[in-house]
Design a protein around this motif. Structure first.
Motif, PDB file in Angstrom:
ATOM      1  N   UNK A  24     -20.388 -29.032  35.798  1.00  0.00           N
ATOM      2  CA  UNK A  24     -21.619 -28.488  36.829  1.00  0.00           C
ATOM      3  C   UNK A  24     -22.671 -29.010  35.967  1.00  0.00           C
ATOM      4  N   UNK A  25     -23.737 -29.556  36.730  1.00  0.00           N
ATOM      5  CA  UNK A  25     -24.973 -29.848  35.970  1.00  0.00           C
ATOM      6  C   UNK A  25     -26.154 -29.447  37.077  1.00  0.00           C
ATOM      7  N   UNK A  40     -22.194 -35.728  35.517  1.00  0.00           N
ATOM      8  CA  UNK A  40     -21.065 -35.159  35.059  1.00  0.00           C
ATOM      9  C   UNK A  40     -20.367 -36.112  34.163  1.00  0.00           C
ATOM     10  N   UNK A  41     -21.105 -36.941  33.625  1.00  0.00           N
ATOM     11  CA  UNK A  41     -20.523 -38.019  32.579  1.00  0.00           C
ATOM     12  C   UNK A  41     -21.041 -37.498  31.317  1.00  0.00           C
ATOM     13  N   UNK A  42     -20.130 -37.284  30.599  1.00  0.00           N
ATOM     14  CA  UNK A  42     -20.453 -36.673  29.230  1.00  0.00           C
ATOM     15  C   UNK A  42     -21.523 -37.763  28.267  1.00  0.00           C
ATOM     16  N   UNK A  43     -21.381 -39.009  28.416  1.00  0.00           N
ATOM     17  CA  UNK A  43     -22.039 -39.848  27.742  1.00  0.00           C
ATOM     18  C   UNK A  43     -23.656 -39.873  28.068  1.00  0.00           C
ATOM     19  N   UNK A  94     -24.675 -28.914  27.369  1.00  0.00           N
ATOM     20  CA  UNK A  94     -25.069 -30.026  27.102  1.00  0.00           C
ATOM     21  C   UNK A  94     -26.433 -30.312  27.664  1.00  0.00           C
ATOM     22  N   UNK A  95     -27.156 -31.032  26.982  1.00  0.00           N
ATOM     23  CA  UNK A  95     -28.474 -31.662  27.589  1.00  0.00           C
ATOM     24  C   UNK A  95     -28.899 -32.795  27.340  1.00  0.00           C
ATOM     25  N   UNK A  96     -29.829 -33.430  28.283  1.00  0.00           N
ATOM     26  CA  UNK A  96     -29.966 -34.720  28.441  1.00  0.00           C
ATOM     27  C   UNK A  96     -31.566 -34.993  28.544  1.00  0.00           C
ATOM     28  N   UNK A  97     -31.985 -36.252  28.082  1.00  0.00           N
ATOM     29  CA  UNK A  97     -33.570 -36.560  28.406  1.00  0.00           C
ATOM     30  C   UNK A  97     -33.630 -36.974  29.563  1.00  0.00           C
ATOM     31  N   UNK A  98     -32.751 -37.389  30.444  1.00  0.00           N
ATOM     32  CA  UNK A  98     -32.983 -37.965  31.847  1.00  0.00           C
ATOM     33  C   UNK A  98     -33.241 -36.857  32.505  1.00  0.00           C
ATOM     34  N   UNK A  99     -34.387 -37.177  33.450  1.00  0.00           N
ATOM     35  CA  UNK A  99     -34.716 -35.799  34.063  1.00  0.00           C
ATOM     36  C   UNK A  99     -34.128 -35.564  35.384  1.00  0.00           C
ATOM     37  N   UNK A 100     -33.589 -36.693  36.097  1.00  0.00           N
ATOM     38  CA  UNK A 100     -32.901 -36.596  37.352  1.00  0.00           C
ATOM     39  C   UNK A 100     -31.439 -36.933  37.460  1.00  0.00           C
ATOM     40  N   UNK A 143     -26.142 -29.691  31.604  1.00  0.00           N
ATOM     41  CA  UNK A 143     -24.785 -29.522  32.138  1.00  0.00           C
ATOM     42  C   UNK A 143     -23.779 -28.670  31.431  1.00  0.00           C
ATOM     43  N   UNK A 144     -22.843 -28.248  32.211  1.00  0.00           N
ATOM     44  CA  UNK A 144     -21.486 -27.421  31.583  1.00  0.00           C
ATOM     45  C   UNK A 144     -20.381 -28.714  31.734  1.00  0.00           C
TER      46      UNK A 144
END
Length: 125
Positions: free
Chosen positions: A47-48, A107-110, A94-100, A33-34
């Protein structure tokens, strides 16, 4: 070692365009996401895009910004058109380990654990 590096920021006049890029190294992300931040405010999701290509936009940028990812080169993009002064901010990827991740969760930073250092976008006449 996980690293994210944003580029492409700059100064433009209202109505102008910029394309941000975020190169990832050291891992393969799930959702990406951005986010942006102005002095005195918290990060806000812009956006993500998740691992299956589902995109999410905040209302104020929908129709003007386009998020995309190129898995072959492990890069996230944000095409920003018709930029307005209220888009002025420091933009982070930013990146997340969550795939979906999708909707408000995207859009939630946490929900994101790895962050770049940011690139400045300034829109003024």
């Amino acid at each position: 070692q996980v690293q994210l590096a944003e580029s492409g920021g700059g100064s433009v006049q209202p109505g102008g365009s910029l394309r941000l890029s975020c190169g990832l190294s050291g891992f393969t992300a799930g959702s990406m996401g951005w986010f942006r931040r102005t002095p005195g405010t918290e990060h806000e999701g812009v956006a993500a895009v998740n691992s299956v290509g589902t995109t999410t936009y905040r209302d104020s940028v929908r129709g003007r910004f386009t998020v995309s990812r190129d898995s072959a080169v492990n890069t996230l993009y944000l095409q920003m058109d018709n930029l307005q002064p209220e888009d002025t901010a420091l933009y982070y990827c930013a990146t997340s380990w969550s795939l979906y991740l999708s909707g408000s969760q995207a859009l939630a930073p946490n929900n994101y654990g790895n962050w770049g250092r940011g690139t400045q976008v300034t829109v003024s006449s």
